[in-house]
Write an enzyme that holds these catalytic residues in place. Sequence first.
Site, mmCIF file in Angstrom:
data_model
loop_
_atom_site.group_PDB
_atom_site.id
_atom_site.type_symbol
_atom_site.label_atom_id
_atom_site.label_comp_id
_atom_site.label_asym_id
_atom_site.label_seq_id
_atom_site.Cartn_x
_atom_site.Cartn_y
_atom_site.Cartn_z
ATOM 1 N N ASP A 1 43.606 40.141 36.211
ATOM 2 C CA ASP A 1 42.520 40.306 37.298
ATOM 3 C C ASP A 1 42.202 39.192 37.926
ATOM 4 O OD1 ASP A 1 40.670 41.921 38.026
ATOM 5 O OD2 ASP A 1 39.334 41.882 36.588
ATOM 6 N N HIS A 2 42.223 39.279 39.257
ATOM 7 C CA HIS A 2 42.013 38.204 40.201
ATOM 8 C C HIS A 2 43.091 37.360 40.179
ATOM 9 C CE1 HIS A 2 38.208 39.712 41.394
ATOM 10 N NE2 HIS A 2 37.828 39.846 40.115
ATOM 11 N N GLY A 3 43.297 36.305 39.055
ATOM 12 C CA GLY A 3 44.596 35.642 38.870
ATOM 13 C C GLY A 3 44.671 34.380 39.326
#
Length: 221
Positions: free
Chosen positions: A81-83
């Site tokens: 997620d986002h990363g």
Amino acid sequence: MLSRIVKDIRVIFQRDPAAKSIIEVILCYPGFHALIFHRAAHYLYRKKLVLLPRIISQLGRFLTGIEIHPGARIGNGFFIDHGMGVVIGETAEIGDNVTLYQGVTLGGTGKEKGKRHPTVGNNVVIGAGAKVLGPVEIGDNAKVGSGSVVLNNVPYNTTVVGVPGRAVIFKGERLPHIDLDHHKLPDPVTEMYRGMQQQIDELRYQLEKLERGCNFDHKAV
């Protein structure tokens, strides 16, 4: 490859309420892009190539902000997620249905050869900024709190928070779905102080009883 891409897209819709359309996921999700780069690099890495997989990995890092070594092994249902700032080392092994948030590191601790990165079980959630270092094992259904530093093995169904990471829930009830509430975690330091405060209150109460008893005896005399 196409079937795995379809599964990756489904995973994003299951775990990210911000995902609105398939085209948005394909064009705007760096975790999805990084996984595609990694699969290509990992395939070539397994063919005993060295330079080309690293070039593909570095290209993916440049475009997504996510660095995954071509040697890392990643299972199905993986979601970043986002990363930005995620780093996954060469000998890391990741099971199925694992979720990582931004800034997570699955790294090593020295210059030793061989297995030197974490092994992550199935259905694991690792919160933003957490660092899991060395050849430690994270058990199935475990959860690592944001900002934690994990240097030792984590049993299955366990929640770990703090620096260094401390187990605060052991063998908790397994949920029928992946629990992404990685912000709703107990604080072991707060729990320790709360326990100390309870003991102080109890001692104060006992001391007051003794003082009242002594005053009563003195007046009686």
